[in-house]
Scaffold this motif. Sequence first.
Motif: not given
Length: 349
Positions: A290-304
């Motif tokens: 994913l684009p730089d710096g967005r992996g962890e927040p995207v993973r958190t959003a997917l979990r939500a």
Amino acid sequence: MDHREALRHHGDVDAEPGLLDFAVNVQGDGPPRWLRDRLAGCLDGLGRYPVAAHDAAAREAVATRHGRRADEVLVLAGSAEGFALLPALRPRLAAVVHPGFTEPEAALRDAGVDVVRVLTDESDGHRLRPDAVPAAADLVVVGNPTNPTGVLHPADDVAALAAPGRVLLVDEAFADAVPGEPESLAGRRLPGLLVFRSLTKTWALAGLRAGYAVGEPALLARLAAPRPPWPVSTLALEAVLACAEPPAVAESERAAERLVAMRAEQAAALTAVDGVTVLPGRAPYLLLRLPDGRGEPVRTALRAAGIAVRRADTFPGLGPDHLRVAVRPADQVARLVAALAEALTAVPA
């Protein structure tokens, strides 16, 4: 997450109950009916200890499958048991090819074995470079296809890692998910070669713990030396026997062919999401960047959103912007694609 915790992190931790599971690479919710029936047929025998004849039958079936002798097969309580046994080989220096499955390194480090990481490079397609492995390494561990990159290395490149006085362990947990198993070394005889196979993924037997190793009898004996009596259950022996028989091998081949088409469709759908890079591979999972710096927040959003994906920053050589997703049916992929697109739009660059 500290170094030790990262090595012991596996996809089942990401896949909490109730989430749509893209984190674990098991295909399906459970074994096929015929395999369930074979296992159920053994239940009346669970009052007795596993017997040598059952183990011999399982080894013979595996040997026939790979064109080997029965004494070149060791039935395991899953590949994880084999990794836990690696310190019994008493290596002085282990080289582990990464990004790759972390359990072998964890087991070796826990036993005080010196470990060097040999990192493949995304810019080079995570290609295996045999000359990058230190000559002093007397144990080399590599996955083929590799988890989580999904890269299928040419068999000759993997075989080139064999050397006098060295054990070469090839983790082929996902080899039967590639039609024809074209780069497998399970049928090859090389000095010091060990190949581990797992029944977990194709046959949806993660809870049973069943697999096997193939290699020279003397090497298998060294590996097995610390095992307790009856290390493999009656049910696991029956599973190995059943899944090595010709009808099951043919069924797994058909399943592998279906996975190729499913993987291609899933890769195309994910590539169409703005900002998602799908790295090349041939395994029943896909590594995303994913684009730089967005992996962890995207993973958190997917979990939500009710979707579990495998974080990939616990694999040496990868970072928080890498995610691994299992190949799944089209309706589930559509849900992942929609949630991923929404998350990338919502998360600021």
